[in-house]
Design a protein around this motif. Sequence first.
Motif, short mmCIF file in Angstrom:
data_model
loop_
_atom_site.label_atom_id
_atom_site.label_comp_id
_atom_site.label_asym_id
_atom_site.label_seq_id
_atom_site.Cartn_x
_atom_site.Cartn_y
_atom_site.Cartn_z
N ALA A 140 -6.60 5.09 3.70
CA ALA A 140 -6.33 5.31 2.27
C ALA A 140 -4.83 5.33 2.00
O ALA A 140 -4.35 4.75 1.01
N THR A 141 -4.07 5.96 2.90
CA THR A 141 -2.61 6.02 2.74
C THR A 141 -1.99 4.63 2.85
O THR A 141 -1.07 4.30 2.11
N LEU A 142 -2.49 3.82 3.77
CA LEU A 142 -1.97 2.46 3.92
C LEU A 142 -2.25 1.62 2.67
O LEU A 142 -1.39 0.85 2.22
N ILE A 143 -3.43 1.78 2.08
CA ILE A 143 -3.76 1.09 0.83
C ILE A 143 -2.79 1.52 -0.26
O ILE A 143 -2.23 0.68 -0.98
N ASP A 144 -2.58 2.84 -0.40
CA ASP A 144 -1.66 3.35 -1.41
C ASP A 144 -0.24 2.82 -1.20
O ASP A 144 0.43 2.42 -2.15
N SER A 145 0.20 2.82 0.04
CA SER A 145 1.56 2.35 0.35
C SER A 145 1.72 0.87 0.01
O SER A 145 2.75 0.47 -0.56
N LEU A 146 0.72 0.08 0.32
CA LEU A 146 0.76 -1.34 -0.01
C LEU A 146 0.81 -1.56 -1.52
O LEU A 146 1.60 -2.35 -2.03
N LEU A 147 -0.02 -0.82 -2.26
CA LEU A 147 -0.03 -0.95 -3.71
C LEU A 147 1.31 -0.54 -4.33
O LEU A 147 1.81 -1.22 -5.23
N ILE A 148 1.88 0.55 -3.84
CA ILE A 148 3.18 0.99 -4.34
C ILE A 148 4.24 -0.06 -4.04
O ILE A 148 5.05 -0.42 -4.90
N MET A 149 4.21 -0.60 -2.82
CA MET A 149 5.18 -1.61 -2.44
C MET A 149 5.04 -2.87 -3.32
O MET A 149 6.04 -3.42 -3.79
N LEU A 150 3.81 -3.32 -3.57
CA LEU A 150 3.59 -4.50 -4.39
C LEU A 150 4.04 -4.29 -5.83
O LEU A 150 4.43 -5.23 -6.52
N PHE A 151 4.01 -3.07 -6.29
CA PHE A 151 4.42 -2.74 -7.65
C PHE A 151 5.93 -2.53 -7.75
O PHE A 151 6.58 -3.03 -8.67
N VAL A 152 6.50 -1.81 -6.79
CA VAL A 152 7.89 -1.39 -6.86
C VAL A 152 8.87 -2.47 -6.35
O VAL A 152 9.93 -2.67 -6.93
N MET A 153 8.51 -3.16 -5.29
CA MET A 153 9.45 -4.10 -4.66
C MET A 153 9.94 -5.19 -5.61
O MET A 153 11.15 -5.48 -5.64
#
Length: 151
Positions: free
Chosen positions: A16-29
């Motif tokens: 779940a944390t990896l999914i959240d991290s990926l989503l944040i990265m795709l949004f923020v980067m």
Amino acid sequence: MNKEYEYAGFWIRLGATLIDSLLIMLFVMPMLMTVYGKGYLLADNFIFGWWDLGLNYVLPAIATILFWVYKSATPGKIATKLIILDAKTGSKATTKQLIGRYLAYYVSTLPLCLGFLWIVFDSRKQAWHDKLAGTVVIRKRGSEAVQFEQQ
């Protein structure tokens, strides 16, 4: 608590944390790349500037807490069917608990992430931030289950 639920273990929570991290990265980067350019990825700076601080730290904190308050889970926890509850009552955690839980992430992280690894050893699968905030993470019962017990 209904016996159809169990405490969520280390691996499902890591997923779940990896999914959240990926989503944040795709949004923020993309936003950071727009503001700072391609040099942002290669920079040695810990904090590149105000946009970096806001997009990498403040925005994810606010988004995480809002998801916890309104959905009792982040997108990663929703995808893996996990729910954050009050450890004593088994009901929805309070906003105060959830803000404390987020701040307590730093306690779980600092000593080599030992606070997160604690999930493996704890009978209720609580990380240090869960213990400090008085929360548990549950999911629908599967094969290797630990029944929710109110304390």
